[in-house]
Scaffold this active site. Structure first.
Site, PDB file in Angstrom:
ATOM      1  N   SER A   1       0.838  -1.199   0.000  1.00  0.00           N
ATOM      2  CA  SER A   1       0.000   0.000   0.000  1.00  0.00           C
ATOM      3  C   SER A   1       0.871   1.246   0.000  1.00  0.00           C
ATOM      4  O   SER A   1       1.585   1.488  -0.954  1.00  0.00           O
ATOM      5  CB  SER A   1      -1.042   0.016   1.111  1.00  0.00           C
TER       6      SER A   1
ATOM      7  N   HIS B   1       3.930  14.535   5.937  1.00  0.00           N
ATOM      8  CA  HIS B   1       3.870  15.962   5.620  1.00  0.00           C
ATOM      9  C   HIS B   1       4.404  16.675   6.858  1.00  0.00           C
ATOM     10  O   HIS B   1       3.913  16.416   7.968  1.00  0.00           O
ATOM     11  CB  HIS B   1       2.437  16.400   5.315  1.00  0.00           C
TER      12      HIS B   1
ATOM     13  N   CYS C   1      -1.309  -3.616   4.063  1.00  0.00           N
ATOM     14  CA  CYS C   1      -2.182  -4.768   3.848  1.00  0.00           C
ATOM     15  C   CYS C   1      -1.449  -6.028   4.297  1.00  0.00           C
ATOM     16  O   CYS C   1      -0.252  -6.161   4.073  1.00  0.00           O
ATOM     17  CB  CYS C   1      -2.523  -4.901   2.367  1.00  0.00           C
TER      18      CYS C   1
END
Length: 119
Positions: free
Chosen positions: A66, A71, A86
């Site tokens: 995934s 940020h 996953c």
């Protein structure tokens, strides 16, 4: 009738506060790479953007399992983390611990969301 979903996806969202070095793109890259490794995930692409001197970094690691993203706002000592993995053998908490080891927050707020579970 559709069979029940047996998908094991975990989406860990974390806010890291009090981080001292969030404007260092090389540090953010190392942190993402190490976090993927510690989680048992495979990086298939990694992209970072530094917004310039005194500003933050946005980074995303595309994983076979995934993704992870970060940020940063160095002026606030704040980083927003997104870890979506996953498979039961991949560990989002290990990834978060690795990121924490690199970024040295004074406080972490985390939320784990199980993805794909039938209501």
């Amino acid at each position: 009738m559709t069979p029940p979903i047996t998908y094991d996806g975990r989406h860990l969202l974390a806010d890291l506060y009090g981080c001292p070095l969030l404007g260092d793109a090389a540090l953010i890259e190392r942190a993402l790479r190490d976090a993927a490794d510690r989680a048992g995930a495979t990086i298939i692409g990694l992209h970072l953007h530094h917004f310039g001197e005194g500003h933050g970094v946005t980074g995303v690691a595309l994983l076979a399992e995934s993704h992870m993203s970060i940020h940063t706002w160095p002026e606030h000592g704040y980083a927003a983390i997104d870890i979506f993995l996953c498979g039961a053998r991949h560990d989002p908490d290990a990834a978060l611990q690795s990121l924490s080891d690199h970024l040295a927050p004074t406080r972490i707020v985390r939320h784990l969301i199980r993805r794909g579970e039938a209501p």
